[in-house]
Scaffold this motif. Structure first.
Motif, PDB file in Angstrom:
ATOM      1  N   ARG A  82       0.828  -1.206   0.000  1.00  0.00           N
ATOM      2  CA  ARG A  82       0.000   0.000   0.000  1.00  0.00           C
ATOM      3  C   ARG A  82       0.862   1.256   0.000  1.00  0.00           C
ATOM      4  O   ARG A  82       0.541   2.232  -0.661  1.00  0.00           O
ATOM      5  N   SER A  83       1.950   1.231   0.753  1.00  0.00           N
ATOM      6  CA  SER A  83       2.792   2.424   0.840  1.00  0.00           C
ATOM      7  C   SER A  83       3.635   2.621  -0.412  1.00  0.00           C
ATOM      8  O   SER A  83       4.078   3.728  -0.692  1.00  0.00           O
ATOM      9  N   SER A  84       3.855   1.564  -1.181  1.00  0.00           N
ATOM     10  CA  SER A  84       4.662   1.700  -2.396  1.00  0.00           C
ATOM     11  C   SER A  84       3.889   2.361  -3.526  1.00  0.00           C
ATOM     12  O   SER A  84       4.491   2.855  -4.476  1.00  0.00           O
ATOM     13  N   ASN A  85       2.571   2.367  -3.456  1.00  0.00           N
ATOM     14  CA  ASN A  85       1.773   3.046  -4.484  1.00  0.00           C
ATOM     15  C   ASN A  85       1.916   4.539  -4.311  1.00  0.00           C
ATOM     16  O   ASN A  85       1.754   5.071  -3.230  1.00  0.00           O
ATOM     17  N   SER A  86       2.231   5.219  -5.396  1.00  0.00           N
ATOM     18  CA  SER A  86       2.333   6.677  -5.323  1.00  0.00           C
ATOM     19  C   SER A  86       1.066   7.266  -5.908  1.00  0.00           C
ATOM     20  O   SER A  86       0.748   7.062  -7.069  1.00  0.00           O
ATOM     21  N   GLY A  87       0.340   7.962  -5.094  1.00  0.00           N
ATOM     22  CA  GLY A  87      -0.907   8.538  -5.555  1.00  0.00           C
ATOM     23  C   GLY A  87      -1.491   9.435  -4.488  1.00  0.00           C
ATOM     24  O   GLY A  87      -1.044   9.458  -3.346  1.00  0.00           O
ATOM     25  N   ILE A  88      -2.497  10.162  -4.870  1.00  0.00           N
ATOM     26  CA  ILE A  88      -3.180  11.059  -3.941  1.00  0.00           C
ATOM     27  C   ILE A  88      -4.546  10.455  -3.660  1.00  0.00           C
ATOM     28  O   ILE A  88      -5.313  10.178  -4.580  1.00  0.00           O
ATOM     29  N   TYR A  89      -4.837  10.230  -2.405  1.00  0.00           N
ATOM     30  CA  TYR A  89      -6.110   9.658  -2.012  1.00  0.00           C
ATOM     31  C   TYR A  89      -6.925  10.714  -1.291  1.00  0.00           C
ATOM     32  O   TYR A  89      -6.440  11.363  -0.374  1.00  0.00           O
ATOM     33  N   LEU A  90      -8.152  10.900  -1.731  1.00  0.00           N
ATOM     34  CA  LEU A  90      -9.053  11.863  -1.113  1.00  0.00           C
ATOM     35  C   LEU A  90     -10.257  11.139  -0.546  1.00  0.00           C
ATOM     36  O   LEU A  90     -10.833  10.268  -1.192  1.00  0.00           O
ATOM     37  N   SER A  91     -10.634  11.512   0.647  1.00  0.00           N
ATOM     38  CA  SER A  91     -11.829  10.923   1.233  1.00  0.00           C
ATOM     39  C   SER A  91     -13.064  11.602   0.654  1.00  0.00           C
ATOM     40  O   SER A  91     -12.988  12.644   0.004  1.00  0.00           O
ATOM     41  N   VAL A  92     -14.206  11.027   0.917  1.00  0.00           N
ATOM     42  CA  VAL A  92     -15.467  11.578   0.415  1.00  0.00           C
ATOM     43  C   VAL A  92     -15.718  12.943   1.038  1.00  0.00           C
ATOM     44  O   VAL A  92     -16.163  13.877   0.360  1.00  0.00           O
ATOM     45  N   GLY A  93     -15.420  13.081   2.302  1.00  0.00           N
ATOM     46  CA  GLY A  93     -15.608  14.364   2.976  1.00  0.00           C
ATOM     47  C   GLY A  93     -14.742  15.459   2.381  1.00  0.00           C
ATOM     48  O   GLY A  93     -15.175  16.603   2.217  1.00  0.00           O
ATOM     49  N   ALA A  94     -13.493  15.110   2.032  1.00  0.00           N
ATOM     50  CA  ALA A  94     -12.601  16.095   1.432  1.00  0.00           C
ATOM     51  C   ALA A  94     -13.105  16.519   0.057  1.00  0.00           C
ATOM     52  O   ALA A  94     -13.036  17.697  -0.305  1.00  0.00           O
ATOM     53  N   ILE A  95     -13.630  15.574  -0.699  1.00  0.00           N
ATOM     54  CA  ILE A  95     -14.164  15.897  -2.026  1.00  0.00           C
ATOM     55  C   ILE A  95     -15.368  16.822  -1.906  1.00  0.00           C
ATOM     56  O   ILE A  95     -15.508  17.787  -2.664  1.00  0.00           O
ATOM     57  N   ILE A  96     -16.243  16.565  -0.937  1.00  0.00           N
ATOM     58  CA  ILE A  96     -17.421  17.414  -0.726  1.00  0.00           C
ATOM     59  C   ILE A  96     -16.999  18.826  -0.343  1.00  0.00           C
ATOM     60  O   ILE A  96     -17.544  19.814  -0.853  1.00  0.00           O
ATOM     61  N   ILE A  97     -16.003  18.949   0.515  1.00  0.00           N
ATOM     62  CA  ILE A  97     -15.526  20.270   0.926  1.00  0.00           C
ATOM     63  C   ILE A  97     -14.926  21.013  -0.253  1.00  0.00           C
ATOM     64  O   ILE A  97     -15.164  22.215  -0.442  1.00  0.00           O
ATOM     65  N   ILE A  98     -14.149  20.309  -1.086  1.00  0.00           N
ATOM     66  CA  ILE A  98     -13.550  20.946  -2.263  1.00  0.00           C
ATOM     67  C   ILE A  98     -14.630  21.433  -3.217  1.00  0.00           C
ATOM     68  O   ILE A  98     -14.563  22.546  -3.745  1.00  0.00           O
ATOM     69  N   VAL A  99     -15.635  20.608  -3.449  1.00  0.00           N
ATOM     70  CA  VAL A  99     -16.731  21.003  -4.346  1.00  0.00           C
ATOM     71  C   VAL A  99     -17.479  22.205  -3.785  1.00  0.00           C
ATOM     72  O   VAL A  99     -17.798  23.147  -4.527  1.00  0.00           O
ATOM     73  N   LEU A 100     -17.747  22.211  -2.498  1.00  0.00           N
ATOM     74  CA  LEU A 100     -18.450  23.353  -1.896  1.00  0.00           C
ATOM     75  C   LEU A 100     -17.618  24.626  -1.988  1.00  0.00           C
ATOM     76  O   LEU A 100     -18.156  25.708  -2.279  1.00  0.00           O
ATOM     77  N   LEU A 101     -16.314  24.513  -1.776  1.00  0.00           N
ATOM     78  CA  LEU A 101     -15.466  25.688  -1.910  1.00  0.00           C
ATOM     79  C   LEU A 101     -15.428  26.209  -3.349  1.00  0.00           C
ATOM     80  O   LEU A 101     -15.455  27.416  -3.577  1.00  0.00           O
ATOM     81  N   LEU A 102     -15.398  25.294  -4.295  1.00  0.00           N
ATOM     82  CA  LEU A 102     -15.420  25.723  -5.700  1.00  0.00           C
ATOM     83  C   LEU A 102     -16.724  26.418  -6.047  1.00  0.00           C
ATOM     84  O   LEU A 102     -16.738  27.414  -6.763  1.00  0.00           O
TER      85      LEU A 102
END
Length: 106
Positions: A82-102
């Protein structure tokens, strides 16, 4: 007069949507590009092979300490994979906050 204008507007908009859905349904699926399989790094493949070996083992004749050691080994391997995968993981709550801010900013 307003009622007829509204009906005409709804009619024009609804006619505009139907051809798009018909085109999407009749799309040719053979034109989609085929992606080549991704190369798996050697160290990752070794760990995956070890996980498959552990999964295939007959654990019925093992003692509890051996089983416990295998479980720890599986946990360590899975966490390192799991730690060897390089990527950005966003939770559902973070996505909702980003959408609301946009929405608020735009």
């Amino acid at each position: 007069m307003k009622k007829s204008t509204l009906c005409l507007l709804i009619l024009v908009l609804s006619i505009g949507f139907f051809p798009n859905t018909m085109l999407a349904a009749s799309g040719n699926l053979s034109t989609t590009p085929v992606t080549e399989p991704v190369e798996v790094p050697a160290h990752v493949q070794v760990q995956l092979d070890r996980l498959n070996e552990i999964k295939a083992m007959d654990k019925s004749d093992m003692s509890s300490t051996e089983k416990k050691a295998l479980r720890k080994e599986v946990k360590v391997i899975k966490s390192s994979l799991r730690s060897s995968n390089s990527g950005i993981y966003l939770s559902v709550g973070a996505i909702i906050i980003i959408v609301l801010l946009l929405i608020l900013l735009l």
